[in-house]
Design a protein around this motif. Structure first.
Motif, PDB file in Angstrom:
ATOM      1  N   VAL A 119       0.808  -1.232   0.000  1.00 54.60           N
ATOM      2  CA  VAL A 119       0.000   0.000   0.000  1.00 54.60           C
ATOM      3  C   VAL A 119       0.841   1.283   0.000  1.00 54.60           C
ATOM      4  O   VAL A 119       0.304   2.381   0.026  1.00 54.60           O
ATOM      5  CB  VAL A 119      -1.000   0.036   1.189  1.00 54.60           C
ATOM      6  CG1 VAL A 119      -1.972  -1.114   1.097  1.00 54.60           C
ATOM      7  CG2 VAL A 119      -0.266   0.013   2.523  1.00 54.60           C
ATOM      8  N   ASP A 120       2.180   1.116   0.022  1.00 56.19           N
ATOM      9  CA  ASP A 120       3.078   2.277   0.044  1.00 56.19           C
ATOM     10  C   ASP A 120       2.795   3.225   1.214  1.00 56.19           C
ATOM     11  O   ASP A 120       2.635   4.429   1.043  1.00 56.19           O
ATOM     12  CB  ASP A 120       3.020   3.040  -1.291  1.00 56.19           C
ATOM     13  CG  ASP A 120       3.748   2.280  -2.398  1.00 56.19           C
ATOM     14  OD1 ASP A 120       4.780   1.646  -2.096  1.00 56.19           O
ATOM     15  OD2 ASP A 120       3.266   2.298  -3.547  1.00 56.19           O
ATOM     16  N   LEU A 121       2.705   2.613   2.379  1.00 60.66           N
ATOM     17  CA  LEU A 121       2.598   3.395   3.612  1.00 60.66           C
ATOM     18  C   LEU A 121       3.505   2.733   4.651  1.00 60.66           C
ATOM     19  O   LEU A 121       3.624   1.507   4.665  1.00 60.66           O
ATOM     20  CB  LEU A 121       1.164   3.404   4.135  1.00 60.66           C
ATOM     21  CG  LEU A 121       0.148   4.265   3.372  1.00 60.66           C
ATOM     22  CD1 LEU A 121      -1.262   3.966   3.841  1.00 60.66           C
ATOM     23  CD2 LEU A 121       0.471   5.754   3.534  1.00 60.66           C
ATOM     24  N   PRO A 122       4.132   3.538   5.520  1.00 63.06           N
ATOM     25  CA  PRO A 122       4.973   2.924   6.550  1.00 63.06           C
ATOM     26  C   PRO A 122       4.128   2.185   7.583  1.00 63.06           C
ATOM     27  O   PRO A 122       2.956   2.497   7.783  1.00 63.06           O
ATOM     28  CB  PRO A 122       5.700   4.120   7.160  1.00 63.06           C
ATOM     29  CG  PRO A 122       4.850   5.305   6.850  1.00 63.06           C
ATOM     30  CD  PRO A 122       4.138   5.004   5.575  1.00 63.06           C
ATOM     31  N   PHE A 123       4.748   1.207   8.228  1.00 61.70           N
ATOM     32  CA  PHE A 123       4.035   0.287   9.129  1.00 61.70           C
ATOM     33  C   PHE A 123       4.769   0.244  10.452  1.00 61.70           C
ATOM     34  O   PHE A 123       5.990   0.073  10.493  1.00 61.70           O
ATOM     35  CB  PHE A 123       4.039  -1.095   8.474  1.00 61.70           C
ATOM     36  CG  PHE A 123       3.232  -2.151   9.190  1.00 61.70           C
ATOM     37  CD1 PHE A 123       2.001  -2.553   8.680  1.00 61.70           C
ATOM     38  CD2 PHE A 123       3.713  -2.772  10.348  1.00 61.70           C
ATOM     39  CE1 PHE A 123       1.257  -3.547   9.311  1.00 61.70           C
ATOM     40  CE2 PHE A 123       2.966  -3.756  10.986  1.00 61.70           C
ATOM     41  CZ  PHE A 123       1.739  -4.154  10.456  1.00 61.70           C
ATOM     42  N   THR A 124       4.042   0.388  11.547  1.00 60.27           N
ATOM     43  CA  THR A 124       4.686   0.248  12.859  1.00 60.27           C
ATOM     44  C   THR A 124       4.074  -0.902  13.651  1.00 60.27           C
ATOM     45  O   THR A 124       2.868  -1.146  13.588  1.00 60.27           O
ATOM     46  CB  THR A 124       4.671   1.559  13.675  1.00 60.27           C
ATOM     47  OG1 THR A 124       5.502   1.391  14.829  1.00 60.27           O
ATOM     48  CG2 THR A 124       3.280   1.967  14.120  1.00 60.27           C
ATOM     49  N   VAL A 125       4.958  -1.615  14.356  1.00 62.19           N
ATOM     50  CA  VAL A 125       4.539  -2.695  15.256  1.00 62.19           C
ATOM     51  C   VAL A 125       4.740  -2.190  16.673  1.00 62.19           C
ATOM     52  O   VAL A 125       5.875  -1.933  17.080  1.00 62.19           O
ATOM     53  CB  VAL A 125       5.411  -3.961  15.073  1.00 62.19           C
ATOM     54  CG1 VAL A 125       4.911  -5.085  15.967  1.00 62.19           C
ATOM     55  CG2 VAL A 125       5.460  -4.382  13.629  1.00 62.19           C
ATOM     56  N   GLY A 126       3.659  -2.028  17.421  1.00 65.03           N
ATOM     57  CA  GLY A 126       3.770  -1.598  18.806  1.00 65.03           C
ATOM     58  C   GLY A 126       3.901  -2.813  19.711  1.00 65.03           C
ATOM     59  O   GLY A 126       3.174  -3.782  19.549  1.00 65.03           O
ATOM     60  N   LEU A 127       4.867  -2.754  20.626  1.00 61.94           N
ATOM     61  CA  LEU A 127       4.956  -3.812  21.635  1.00 61.94           C
ATOM     62  C   LEU A 127       5.303  -3.185  22.972  1.00 61.94           C
ATOM     63  O   LEU A 127       6.122  -2.268  23.033  1.00 61.94           O
ATOM     64  CB  LEU A 127       5.941  -4.924  21.237  1.00 61.94           C
ATOM     65  CG  LEU A 127       7.410  -4.670  21.000  1.00 61.94           C
ATOM     66  CD1 LEU A 127       8.204  -5.945  21.249  1.00 61.94           C
ATOM     67  CD2 LEU A 127       7.677  -4.207  19.591  1.00 61.94           C
ATOM     68  N   ASP A 128       4.665  -3.670  24.029  1.00 63.53           N
ATOM     69  CA  ASP A 128       4.792  -3.038  25.337  1.00 63.53           C
ATOM     70  C   ASP A 128       6.187  -3.208  25.934  1.00 63.53           C
ATOM     71  O   ASP A 128       6.752  -4.302  25.930  1.00 63.53           O
ATOM     72  CB  ASP A 128       3.778  -3.654  26.306  1.00 63.53           C
ATOM     73  CG  ASP A 128       2.369  -3.180  26.029  1.00 63.53           C
ATOM     74  OD1 ASP A 128       1.979  -2.148  26.588  1.00 63.53           O
ATOM     75  OD2 ASP A 128       1.668  -3.853  25.249  1.00 63.53           O
ATOM     76  N   ALA A 129       6.695  -2.088  26.493  1.00 63.21           N
ATOM     77  CA  ALA A 129       7.978  -2.112  27.180  1.00 63.21           C
ATOM     78  C   ALA A 129       7.999  -3.208  28.238  1.00 63.21           C
ATOM     79  O   ALA A 129       7.040  -3.355  29.000  1.00 63.21           O
ATOM     80  CB  ALA A 129       8.231  -0.769  27.868  1.00 63.21           C
ATOM     81  N   PHE A 130       9.056  -3.964  28.275  1.00 62.41           N
ATOM     82  CA  PHE A 130       9.338  -5.011  29.262  1.00 62.41           C
ATOM     83  C   PHE A 130       8.337  -6.155  29.244  1.00 62.41           C
ATOM     84  O   PHE A 130       8.734  -7.306  29.145  1.00 62.41           O
ATOM     85  CB  PHE A 130       9.527  -4.435  30.677  1.00 62.41           C
ATOM     86  CG  PHE A 130      10.689  -3.478  30.714  1.00 62.41           C
ATOM     87  CD1 PHE A 130      11.988  -3.946  30.664  1.00 62.41           C
ATOM     88  CD2 PHE A 130      10.481  -2.112  30.712  1.00 62.41           C
ATOM     89  CE1 PHE A 130      13.068  -3.080  30.609  1.00 62.41           C
ATOM     90  CE2 PHE A 130      11.553  -1.234  30.657  1.00 62.41           C
ATOM     91  CZ  PHE A 130      12.849  -1.720  30.614  1.00 62.41           C
ATOM     92  N   GLN A 131       7.045  -5.841  29.313  1.00 60.23           N
ATOM     93  CA  GLN A 131       6.048  -6.919  29.327  1.00 60.23           C
ATOM     94  C   GLN A 131       6.187  -7.788  28.077  1.00 60.23           C
ATOM     95  O   GLN A 131       5.906  -8.977  28.123  1.00 60.23           O
ATOM     96  CB  GLN A 131       4.644  -6.343  29.402  1.00 60.23           C
ATOM     97  CG  GLN A 131       4.387  -5.661  30.726  1.00 60.23           C
ATOM     98  CD  GLN A 131       2.916  -5.631  31.075  1.00 60.23           C
ATOM     99  OE1 GLN A 131       2.066  -5.467  30.209  1.00 60.23           O
ATOM    100  NE2 GLN A 131       2.605  -5.796  32.350  1.00 60.23           N
TER     101      GLN A 131
END
Lengths: 183, 377
Positions: free
Chosen positions: B155-167
């Motif tokens: 889709v020509d858009l940047p993608f972010t993967v969120g993951l919780d700190a430490f947990q």
């Protein structure tokens, strides 16, 4: 069934590594496991809590453990700093690097002595984590072979050999022990 | 291979298996071990990629932006203040329609100085045009990273993967890691219709008539809208290939016959699911709609919750209004109950959720409530 384990150690004693080794050993045995370091920055010399969860089912929760089924205490001195019973569930088991137990179901092992006899020392401290992992494997019903495999995939060469030896000796020498008066 | 990995190492492993060619990042706790691991992989020759050491997060995202317009598969990672420091480039990359993947280890924004998780940092990306996903566990962080490259490039858009700190970032869990060939079959090499390379002078993002800007934004709005189908398709085909299908923009958990529905995202969903199981055992008809993608927002899925009692549990607050998820969900279905919890990394476990959900079902929660109430009164 879910077993929740807490390790109380001083930063630098290897509590986090012990949790990882036992988690790896449990995974080797087809279990599910989760090893959690104390959330936050590592602090050498201060009291550190590490957590370990073992289960025959996938483990979904990610919060810290407040009261453990199995509580491991990596140094006798910790007993003088904190009221460790607060971290133990009723009827829980303790595993101590000490001469005396603290609860009804206690296991004792001279992990420091084992580490020193194998020259497992860093910056003047005996590194007790692999001996304690060996000792904890007993009440956690993890085979010593799996613990040794986990140690071999964590360390290499001579270091792996000595650490595996420490775990083996501790697994053999850990004994049920009574609450003592010295604490 | 079934193995034990921390969230950060799992993301690094996924980036390696995705054959990223350029990686640039600046260290920040709790993200650092992702790029530390990747640097080690490059150094050992396990990963054939260029690792660019930069002096700031702003430069990190600028470097991978350049690599991506040169046609390479590119990756970076950051957290909290690092994200804020690269914020100008966050928008630039999206508006330039550049595909790349960034891991965002969610961490509280200071002051006071705090390295633990809440979701405020990630949600500052809300309006920028990034596809924003969130993982519940280490396996999902791994899977989303691989899927991210495919979705982003389609889709020509940047993608972010969120993951919780430490947990997630520092917690070691059981992960199923596929082999390289399987990943190659699912994620082919990156193809891009244009490549900006040395000797081929092109300007990107130059000044133009205002109508151009407006048209480009419209095209972008359409592209992120269309990404819904792409995300769903990726989830399906990934599921067919690797045996793990999550449900697309949301994951539904025990929604069958549910009169009470909890909406939330991130690592604590696991604790909440354990609490839901306990309450279900007692006969309380409660379930969860887990938000996996915050952008594009799962509006159709949320709409299906109309007529149910909905509780939105937020780990981020919009000052002067309400929880950020609460605000978004209520924009679709009207009034919801909104609990703000776990701000600044405050630990919220199974017992907490059980108590919270019980109060919710017995209508003892206020419409907007900071949890637990006694701490904030």
């Amino acid at each position: 069934m879910l077993t929740e384990v807490m390790i109380l150690s001083f930063g630098g004693q290897g509590g986090v590594t012990a949790a990882r080794i036992l988690a790896l050993a449990a995974v080797n045995e087809g279990m599910f496991a989760q090893a959690i370091p104390q959330f936050g920055a590592e602090r050498r010399g201060s009291l550190v809590r590490s957590y370990l969860r073992l289960s025959d089912q996938p483990i979904r929760r990610h919060s810290s453990i407040k009261k453990a089924d199995v509580l491991a205490i990596f140094a006798e001195k910790i007993l003088k700093i904190v009221e460790v019973r607060e971290f133990l569930r009723d009827g829980g088991i303790t595993v101590l690097n000490a001469k005396h137990g603290i609860a009804e179901k206690s296991y004792c092992v001279d992990a420091a002595g084992i580490a020193l006899s194998l020259n497992l020392v860093a910056a003047g401290w005996p590194i007790v984590n692999t001996a304690m992992a060996g000792a904890m494997a007993k009440p956690l019903e993890i085979s010593i072979e799996s613990v040794i495999n986990a140690i071999n995939s964590t360390f290499s060469g001579e270091l792996a050999r000595i650490n595996a030896r420490a775990a083996e000796i501790a697994y053999r020498e850990v004994k049920k022990c009574q609450a003592g008066s010295s604490t | 291979m079934r193995t034990l990995l921390t969230g950060n190492y799992a993301v690094a492993e996924a980036v390696k298996l995705s054959r990223a060619k350029v990686i640039a990042a600046y260290p920040i706790t709790p993200q650092t071990t992702i790029v530390e691991k990747l640097a080690e992989m490059v150094e050992k020759g396990e990963l054939d990629a260029e690792f660019i050491r930069v002096e700031s997060e702003h430069s990190a995202l600028a470097a991978v932006y350049g690599a991506a317009i040169a046609g390479r598969r590119a990756f970076t990672a950051t957290s909290s203040h690092g994200l804020l420091y690269m914020y100008e480039m966050v928008w630039w990359v999206a508006n330039a329609r550049v595909p790349l993947v960034m891991a965002m280890v969610t961490r509280t924004i200071g002051p006071p100085w705090n390295i633990h998780t809440d979701h405020t940092d990630l949600l500052t990306m809300r309006d920028s045009g990034w596809i924003i996903s969130m993982a519940e566990n280490v396996q999902e962080a791994f899977d989303l990273t691989i899927q991210g490259f495919r979705i982003s490039e389609e889709v020509d858009l940047p993608f972010t993967v969120g993951l919780d700190a430490f947990q997630l970032s520092h917690t070691a869990e059981v992960v199923e890691v596929p082999d390289q060939q399987e990943v190659d079959e699912w994620l082919p090499e990156r193809r891009q219709s244009y490549k900006v390379l040395p000797g081929n002078a092109v300007t990107i993002g130059n000044i133009g008539p205002n109508e151009y800007t407006a048209k480009l934004r419209y095209a972008m709005a359409k592209a992120i809208e269309d990404s819904r189908k792409v995300i769903e398709k990726a989830d399906n085909s990934f599921g067919e290939k690797f045996g793990r299908k999550y449900g697309g923009l949301v994951e539904e958990y025990r929604l069958e016959g549910a009169e009470y529905v909890v909406v939330m995202a991130g690592a604590w969903c696991g604790d909440a699911k354990d609490a839901i199981d306990r309450l279900r055992d007692e006969g309380l008809p409660i379930g969860m709609m887990k938000i996996r993608y915050f952008r594009p927002f799962p509006k159709e899925e949320i709409k299906r919750l109309e007529g149910k009692e909905v509780l939105v549990v937020d780990r981020a607050f919009s000052m002067g209004y309400m929880g950020i998820f609460g605000m978004e969900v209520s924009s679709v279905i009207g009034d919801v109950t909104n609990v703000i919890a776990g701000i600044g990394g405050v630990d919220v476990g199974v017992e907490d959720f059980e108590a919270m959900f019980r109060k919710f079902a017995s209508r003892k929660l206020q419409r907007l409530e900071w949890w637990p109430r006694e701490v904030f009164s």
